[in-house]
Design an enzyme around this catalytic site. Structure first.
Site, short mmCIF file in Angstrom:
data_model
loop_
_atom_site.label_atom_id
_atom_site.label_comp_id
_atom_site.label_asym_id
_atom_site.label_seq_id
_atom_site.Cartn_x
_atom_site.Cartn_y
_atom_site.Cartn_z
N ASP A 1 0.84 -1.19 0.00
CA ASP A 1 0.00 0.00 0.00
C ASP A 1 0.88 1.26 0.00
O ASP A 1 2.07 1.19 0.33
CB ASP A 1 -0.90 -0.05 1.24
CG ASP A 1 -1.73 1.20 1.41
OD1 ASP A 1 -2.48 1.55 0.48
OD2 ASP A 1 -1.64 1.84 2.48
N ASP B 1 -0.34 5.17 0.93
CA ASP B 1 -0.60 6.13 2.01
C ASP B 1 -0.70 5.42 3.35
O ASP B 1 -1.52 4.51 3.53
CB ASP B 1 -1.90 6.88 1.74
CG ASP B 1 -1.85 7.70 0.46
OD1 ASP B 1 -0.84 8.37 0.23
OD2 ASP B 1 -2.83 7.66 -0.31
N ASP C 1 -1.86 -0.91 6.03
CA ASP C 1 -1.95 -0.21 7.31
C ASP C 1 -3.37 -0.06 7.84
O ASP C 1 -3.57 0.49 8.91
CB ASP C 1 -1.35 1.20 7.16
CG ASP C 1 -2.20 2.10 6.29
OD1 ASP C 1 -2.70 3.12 6.78
OD2 ASP C 1 -2.39 1.77 5.11
#
Length: 221
Positions: free
Chosen positions: A10, A12, A173
């Site tokens: 991922d 961001d 995240d």
């Protein structure tokens, strides 16, 4: 966890702390809309589901909010124009990311990048921060008809490399990453520092939670 054949990472909240740029753009949009500024602390709770959702949250000042459609239709193009010139001016890689990517590269695995951010913003950001060349595929939020938490982007990545989902790991995240990985049959590692709307990522029950990319050699063997 076993060393996978494929890892999809991922952007961001995992590779990049992009909130400083996003918060700047939100507040510049708010100024032009003659609305209250929201600030970085609020934006940090709102990111992770793509720019359209961020704009909705900023306008409504609510994680679950939906603004008036006319207000959104006016604000969204303003945000896009501002963000186009501010994709990477304030954003930075998290500590340890480069070291972790170098270690993964040395393991000769397939590496891809997967994000809900549109390609027009994703690709310049990764290039500007010097990490685009680590990835053999970049799957952005507008690459396919569906995006995370739908498993489609992850399955697309596995198919691209001809790797089975069970031999693949998602590194993210947020609960969106966990849901997508579970639905796709991937393993899932999450970063403790990312953007998960203020919730502890451990509550989403990923396979492993780490504090830094430098811990990847310890959890992948």
């Amino acid at each position: 966890m076993q060393l996978p054949q494929l890892i999809l990472i991922d952007v961001d909240g995992t590779l990049v702390d992009s909130v400083p740029d996003l918060a700047y753009c939100v507040d510049e949009m708010q100024k032009l809309m003659d609305m209250p500024l929201r600030g970085e602390a609020a934006v940090r709770q709102w990111v992770g589901n793509g720019v359209p959702r961020l704009v909705e949250r900023a306008l409504s000042n609510d994680l679950n909010g939906t603004p008036d459609i006319a207000l959104y239709d006016k604000a969204y193009p303003i945000f896009l124009e501002i963000y186009q010139d501010n994709v990477s001016k304030r954003s930075c890689l998290y500590p340890g990311v480069k070291q972790g990517l170098e270690w993964l590269k040395a393991q000769n695995l397939h590496m891809g990048c997967i994000t809900n951010k549109a390609a027009r913003f994703t690709e310049p950001l990764l290039k500007d921060l010097g990490v685009a060349d680590y990835f053999n595929i970049i799957i952005s939020g507008d690459t396919l008809p569906r995006k995370k938490p739908d498993p489609m982007p992850l399955l697309h990545g596995a198919e691209f490399f001809s790797v089975k989902p069970k031999d693949s790991i998602m590194l993210g995240d947020s609960v969106s990453d966990v849901k997508a990985a579970r639905a796709a049959g991937f393993g899932i590692i999450c970063m403790s520092y990312g953007y998960n709307h203020g919730e502890d990522i451990n509550l989403a029950n990923p396979d492993v939670v780490i504090d830094s990319f430098t811990q990847l050699p310890d959890v992948l063997s």
